[in-house]
Design a protein around this motif. Structure first.
Motif, PDB file in Angstrom:
ATOM      1  N   GLU A  17       0.091  -1.587 -13.302  1.00 20.68           N
ATOM      2  CA  GLU A  17      -0.052  -0.144 -13.100  1.00 20.68           C
ATOM      3  C   GLU A  17      -1.279   0.220 -12.260  1.00 20.68           C
ATOM      4  O   GLU A  17      -2.301   0.645 -12.791  1.00 20.68           O
ATOM      5  CB  GLU A  17      -0.072   0.558 -14.458  1.00 20.68           C
ATOM      6  N   CYS A  18      -1.160   0.043 -10.966  1.00 22.86           N
ATOM      7  CA  CYS A  18      -2.225   0.448 -10.048  1.00 22.86           C
ATOM      8  C   CYS A  18      -1.565   0.874  -8.749  1.00 22.86           C
ATOM      9  O   CYS A  18      -0.989   0.046  -8.040  1.00 22.86           O
ATOM     10  CB  CYS A  18      -3.212  -0.686  -9.807  1.00 22.86           C
ATOM     11  N   GLY A  19      -1.640   2.160  -8.445  1.00 23.01           N
ATOM     12  CA  GLY A  19      -0.922   2.700  -7.284  1.00 23.01           C
ATOM     13  C   GLY A  19      -1.432   2.186  -5.969  1.00 23.01           C
ATOM     14  O   GLY A  19      -0.664   1.709  -5.128  1.00 23.01           O
ATOM     15  N   HIS A  20      -2.726   2.236  -5.756  1.00 23.87           N
ATOM     16  CA  HIS A  20      -3.214   1.825  -4.442  1.00 23.87           C
ATOM     17  C   HIS A  20      -3.069   0.321  -4.257  1.00 23.87           C
ATOM     18  O   HIS A  20      -2.894  -0.152  -3.130  1.00 23.87           O
ATOM     19  CB  HIS A  20      -4.650   2.317  -4.203  1.00 23.87           C
ATOM     20  N   ALA A  21      -3.097  -0.441  -5.366  1.00 26.34           N
ATOM     21  CA  ALA A  21      -2.872  -1.888  -5.244  1.00 26.34           C
ATOM     22  C   ALA A  21      -1.432  -2.145  -4.799  1.00 26.34           C
ATOM     23  O   ALA A  21      -1.167  -3.067  -4.025  1.00 26.34           O
ATOM     24  CB  ALA A  21      -3.137  -2.578  -6.573  1.00 26.34           C
ATOM     25  N   HIS A  22      -0.521  -1.316  -5.288  1.00 25.91           N
ATOM     26  CA  HIS A  22       0.863  -1.405  -4.841  1.00 25.91           C
ATOM     27  C   HIS A  22       0.927  -1.277  -3.317  1.00 25.91           C
ATOM     28  O   HIS A  22       1.494  -2.113  -2.638  1.00 25.91           O
ATOM     29  CB  HIS A  22       1.697  -0.262  -5.445  1.00 25.91           C
ATOM     30  N   LYS A  23       0.309  -0.194  -2.820  1.00 27.55           N
ATOM     31  CA  LYS A  23       0.437   0.044  -1.383  1.00 27.55           C
ATOM     32  C   LYS A  23      -0.336  -1.001  -0.572  1.00 27.55           C
ATOM     33  O   LYS A  23       0.154  -1.514   0.434  1.00 27.55           O
ATOM     34  CB  LYS A  23      -0.045   1.446  -1.013  1.00 27.55           C
ATOM     35  N   ALA A  24      -1.544  -1.301  -1.025  1.00 30.10           N
ATOM     36  CA  ALA A  24      -2.359  -2.271  -0.280  1.00 30.10           C
ATOM     37  C   ALA A  24      -1.625  -3.606  -0.200  1.00 30.10           C
ATOM     38  O   ALA A  24      -1.502  -4.206   0.867  1.00 30.10           O
ATOM     39  CB  ALA A  24      -3.711  -2.441  -0.959  1.00 30.10           C
ATOM     40  N   SER A  25      -1.108  -4.052  -1.329  1.00 27.32           N
ATOM     41  CA  SER A  25      -0.530  -5.385  -1.387  1.00 27.32           C
ATOM     42  C   SER A  25       0.870  -5.452  -0.752  1.00 27.32           C
ATOM     43  O   SER A  25       1.140  -6.307   0.080  1.00 27.32           O
ATOM     44  CB  SER A  25      -0.471  -5.817  -2.852  1.00 27.32           C
ATOM     45  N   LEU A  26       1.746  -4.540  -1.167  1.00 30.83           N
ATOM     46  CA  LEU A  26       3.130  -4.633  -0.691  1.00 30.83           C
ATOM     47  C   LEU A  26       3.311  -4.094   0.723  1.00 30.83           C
ATOM     48  O   LEU A  26       4.118  -4.607   1.488  1.00 30.83           O
ATOM     49  CB  LEU A  26       4.079  -3.867  -1.640  1.00 30.83           C
ATOM     50  N   VAL A  27       2.567  -3.055   1.069  1.00 33.63           N
ATOM     51  CA  VAL A  27       2.794  -2.398   2.359  1.00 33.63           C
ATOM     52  C   VAL A  27       1.726  -2.797   3.386  1.00 33.63           C
ATOM     53  O   VAL A  27       2.032  -3.429   4.397  1.00 33.63           O
ATOM     54  CB  VAL A  27       2.841  -0.858   2.187  1.00 33.63           C
ATOM     55  N   SER A  28       0.486  -2.423   3.132  1.00 34.06           N
ATOM     56  CA  SER A  28      -0.557  -2.641   4.145  1.00 34.06           C
ATOM     57  C   SER A  28      -0.722  -4.121   4.483  1.00 34.06           C
ATOM     58  O   SER A  28      -0.881  -4.489   5.648  1.00 34.06           O
ATOM     59  CB  SER A  28      -1.893  -2.078   3.665  1.00 34.06           C
ATOM     60  N   MET A  29      -0.703  -4.987   3.477  1.00 34.75           N
ATOM     61  CA  MET A  29      -0.918  -6.416   3.730  1.00 34.75           C
ATOM     62  C   MET A  29       0.355  -7.122   4.203  1.00 34.75           C
ATOM     63  O   MET A  29       0.370  -8.334   4.366  1.00 34.75           O
ATOM     64  CB  MET A  29      -1.473  -7.094   2.470  1.00 34.75           C
ATOM     65  N   ASP A  30       1.408  -6.344   4.413  1.00 35.80           N
ATOM     66  CA  ASP A  30       2.652  -6.933   4.892  1.00 35.80           C
ATOM     67  C   ASP A  30       2.574  -7.349   6.359  1.00 35.80           C
ATOM     68  O   ASP A  30       3.511  -7.901   6.908  1.00 35.80           O
ATOM     69  CB  ASP A  30       3.792  -5.917   4.712  1.00 35.80           C
TER      70      ASP A  30
END
Lengths: 298, 536
Positions: free
Chosen positions: B338-351
């Protein structure tokens, strides 16, 4: 012949500069993912409520599917009707859409003038009483030209006035932006003045015939001024932010809706590989990024 | 006030005096604390000349003319770098589009919760900040010429302009709701982030909680919490004991299990602030019989990546290290808790930073949990959660990743009195703690967060519970499946005494799932425990 050559040059400049602008955006380096939902190309109704493939368990093992229809429908709504403005700011939409609809109708008008010119060069006639085809071309040209010119004039001066009198909007409007709106109004107005002397747009078909046969254009002062202003605005638009017809494609299609994952052995993976191989020649200067430079300075 | 007034000398450009009204019971006078007084030392040392709030605690006021000039020079140098395809390859295209094409239609303002909550303060309009940036850039490029003024480059570029912009960049949650409404698809949120980037990446200025105590510390110690491997193992042991005490069940938390199917990563702050959250994950994963593990390796146990909020280089370094840790553990996939920005950082930005075998698949816990519930893996009794429940959609999961349905499927199965906020899903409002605000507690910045940036979320919460808000016997629960959002909601509930006065609680989604498990003798949610339960 000057006017004939000038019109050709302005058309070439409009198309060429617009394409050059698109080329400049397309050759920019691969950007980081910066999508924003709803992304209409997401299939199975996800495009409507803002869902994505990240809602699926082990999404990377599922076949990648894209709804091109969903994307095209949303793009069309945005391009043809400025949907986002309609939904979020109805009061401003009316005047803004009047201007844009005016431009769309004038594009149709130009196409109809071309159709009319081809009809004439083929031995036919274009007039209210010139048979079904000739009358159809005449009336579509008349309606699109009349409505287009009036809507463009009303829309552009309306936006100018709205921006001038709105306490909020005028804080953010630069002199250049006022000039752009006024320029469009002047072009529309000069067109309406010319049209007032020839309601059926016969002069327009004559110009098209001259362009197709590369022959001189017969123009009085009002028509000469109108042709010069219209050509000038066509050369000018792609160099300004009025070229948002180019920007909008990239903003939506290549940024907000580009949620293409970097899957193994995919085309995106090849693009990422190539981007990762690039070694920049310059850097930022903060100590945590460039500790060597910071130490040297100390 | 106009963007051109931004650099003009004044003690404070504007004051907040007409905030958006709150619904009942907070519509009465005296229900809300006033703003704190601004201290003279803050005025002297930092930038209080914008709105009277000081959020950026490294944005120190220059002391000499040379320092003032240096600040302006560095800012302009950073501004140039934003537009270079050598130094800003990652965001050049979206930046150029948003910078060039804005029609100033102002549609974005109505979508912005900060602007609305402030009562319509001009400088908080999404286009105000962007227009100041445009004006500076044009003036810098064209000088003070007539052309410069004609195209909008008519702002005084001085250290005060720069300092105010450095603060104004931290009056936006980067929630990007403004971009959702833009007819041209442009993004004032991105422009704000790019301003933050100039300050951080060129000038070395970023709020300490994000940079010094955030990403720098995370790269040095593995986590912004500073938890070492030994401390982490102690926390896990403590968590195992706590679960046994709460549930009577004994679980052994798998740590560093090589070749596990799932590496579960939490926001490390959870272990300290909300240990019941990783505990609930443990119960769920163990009860479901999943092959999972936590990592105790440097940077492998904390999914936080504050680089997302302000600095590309820091974001990339942390993201790469996290993926490397997962690869070394040999897991098949990473599941973000449960961490929103970790979701985006990991799944999207680091893609876009790893390829081939290094690109370990990453997914959210939400579809996994929804699938387990759909398959009836757990025996659940929804009547255990028979109280009003509403859901906050973290911006990074909803608007920026399109995860909308799974959390609703879960809630429909476990919370009979679930009701939506308005608006919700992809159109949600930010919690007010986004983009780092939840951890920025310097000077009087918490006042801005609690009274302004979180105000719209508080309004939504009150509206969702209007049918029972003044019924103090009925507990009300706000589900916030994100550590950052949870922090912001914790703070507003405490600031307005909503828990003490009106029995409004908050927490994660997994706690609510565990609370519905029929195998547990006692409620898992603490506010449902009676005094006798609390003694044990």
């Amino acid at each position: 012949m000057f006017l004939t050559v000038f019109i050709y040059l302005s058309i070439i400049a409009f198309v060429g500069l617009s394409l050059y602008k698109a080329y400049q955006f397309s050759k920019m380096p691969m950007h980081g993912r910066w999508e924003l939902y709803p992304v209409p190309k997401e299939p199975d109704g996800k495009g409507h409520y803002g869902g994505s493939y990240y809602e699926d368990l082990e999404w990377w093992n599922k076949p990648r599917r894209v709804s091109y229809v969903g994307e095209l429908v949303d793009m069309a709504k945005e391009m043809l009707f400025i949907k986002n403005l309609f939904v979020n700011q109805r009061r401003q939409w009316w005047i803004c859409y009047a201007m844009h609809l005016g431009i769309y109708l004038l594009v149709l008008w130009a196409v109809m003038l071309l159709v009319g010119a081809i009809t004439i060069l083929s031995g036919g006639a274009v007039a209210a009483d010139a048979g079904s085809w000739g009358a159809l071309v005449y009336y579509v040209t008349f309606l699109s030209g009349a409505a287009g010119a009036i809507l463009l004039a009303v829309g552009s001066i309306g936006m100018y006035l709205k921006r001038s009198f709105s306490e909020t909007l005028n804080k953010y409007t630069t002199p250049l932006e006022y000039f752009n709106l006024f320029f469009l109004f002047v072009v529309a107005l000069s067109g309406i003045i010319v049209w007032a002397g020839d309601i059926g747009f016969n002069y327009g078909r004559e110009i098209m015939v001259a362009l197709l046969t590369f022959s001189p254009i017969q123009a009085d002062l009002a028509l000469t001024v109108h042709i010069l202003l219209l050509g000038a605005v066509m050369i000018y638009i792609p160099q300004t932010k009025m070229s948002h017809y180019v920007g909008k494609y990239f903003a939506f299609h290549k940024v907000l809706w580009e949620n293409e994952p970097n899957l193994r052995n995919s085309k995106m993976e090849r693009i990422v590989k190539e981007a990762l191989s690039y070694k920049p020649k310059a850097s930022w200067s903060a100590p945590h990024i460039n500790p060597g430079a910071a130490a040297k300075k100390d | 006030m106009k963007p051109q007034d931004f650099g003009k000398p004044s003690e404070q450009l504007f004051k907040l005096d007409k905030l958006m009204p709150l619904p009942a019971p907070y519509d009465k006078p005296g229900m809300e604390p006033d703003f704190k007084e601004l201290r003279d030392s803050w005025k002297e040392g930092y930038c209080s000349t914008l709105d009277g709030f000081v959020g950026n605690d490294t944005l120190v006021r220059p002391k000499t003319k040379e320092e003032e000039d240096e600040m302006v020079k560095k800012f302009l140098s950073g501004l140039e770098k934003l537009f270079s395809d050598e130094t800003n390859r990652v965001y050049l295209q979206p930046l150029a589009l948003s910078f060039e094409y804005c029609a100033k239609c102002n549609t974005c303002s109505e979508a912005c919760h900060v602007f609305k909550a402030s009562g319509g303060v001009e400088a908080y309009r999404p286009i105000f900040r962007s227009e100041v940036l445009r004006s500076i850039y044009r003036k810098h490029k064209q000088g003070g010429s007539l052309i410069s003024r004609f195209i909008g480059g008519d702002i005084d570029i001085n250290y005060e302009t720069v300092m105010r912009l450095g603060e104004l960049a931290y009056r936006c949650n980067l929630c990007r709701r403004c971009a959702q409404t833009c007819p041209l698809g442009l993004d004032n949120g991105l422009l704000t982030r790019e301003i933050r980037k100039i300050f951080s990446m060129e000038m070395g200025i970023a709020p300490k909680p994000l940079h010094e105590s955030g990403t720098v510390k995370q790269l040095e110690t593995g986590s912004s919490t500073g938890i070492t491997k030994e401390a982490f193992m102690d926390l896990i042991e403590f968590m195992e004991e706590d679960i046994e005490e709460r549930t009577g069940k004994k679980y052994k938390v798998p740590v560093d299990k090589k070749g596990a199917d799932i590496l579960l990563v939490h926001n490390a702050g959870e272990y300290m602030a909300w240990p019941e959250n990783p505990a609930a994950f443990t119960i769920i994963f163990e009860e479901a019989g999943l092959d999972w593990t936590l990592s105790s390796d440097m940077i492998g146990y904390d999914n936080v990546n504050y680089g997302l909020f302000y600095d590309d280089a820091q974001g990339r370094k942390i993201g790469a290290a996290q993926l490397k840790a997962a690869k070394e553990l040999g897991v098949r996939r990473i599941v973000q808790a449960e961490c929103g920005h970790a979701h985006k950082a990991s799944l999207v930005s680091m893609d876009r930073i790893m390829v081939g075998e290094d690109n370990i698949p990453r997914e959210s816990f939400l579809p996994l949990l929804a699938d387990l519930i759909k398959k009836n893996v757990f025996k659940l009794d929804p009547t255990r959660n028979n109280f009003p429940v509403t859901l906050h959609d973290p911006c990074n999961m909803a608007r920026m990743m399109g995860i909308i349905k799974p959390q609703r499927e879960i809630l429909k199965a476990i919370a009979p009195q679930f009701r939506e906020m308005t608006p919700h899903g992809v159109n949600n409002y930010c919690c007010g703690g986004g983009s780092g605000f939840a951890i920025m507690n310097s000077f009087n910045f918490t006042d801005f967060r609690n009274k302004v940036s979180s105000r719209m979320k508080f309004k939504q919460i009150l509206e969702a519970f209007q049918d029972s808000i003044e019924d103090v016997e009925t507990p009300k629960y706000v589900v916030a499946p994100c550590s950052n959002c949870k922090g912001a909601i914790r703070d507003i509930l405490a600031y307005y005494q909503a828990t003490a006065k009106f029995n409004v609680h908050y927490g994660g989604l997994v706690e609510l799932v565990v609370n519905a498990m029929v195998d547990l003798d006692k409620p898992f949610l603490e506010f449902l425990l009676d005094d006798e339960d609390m003694m044990f």
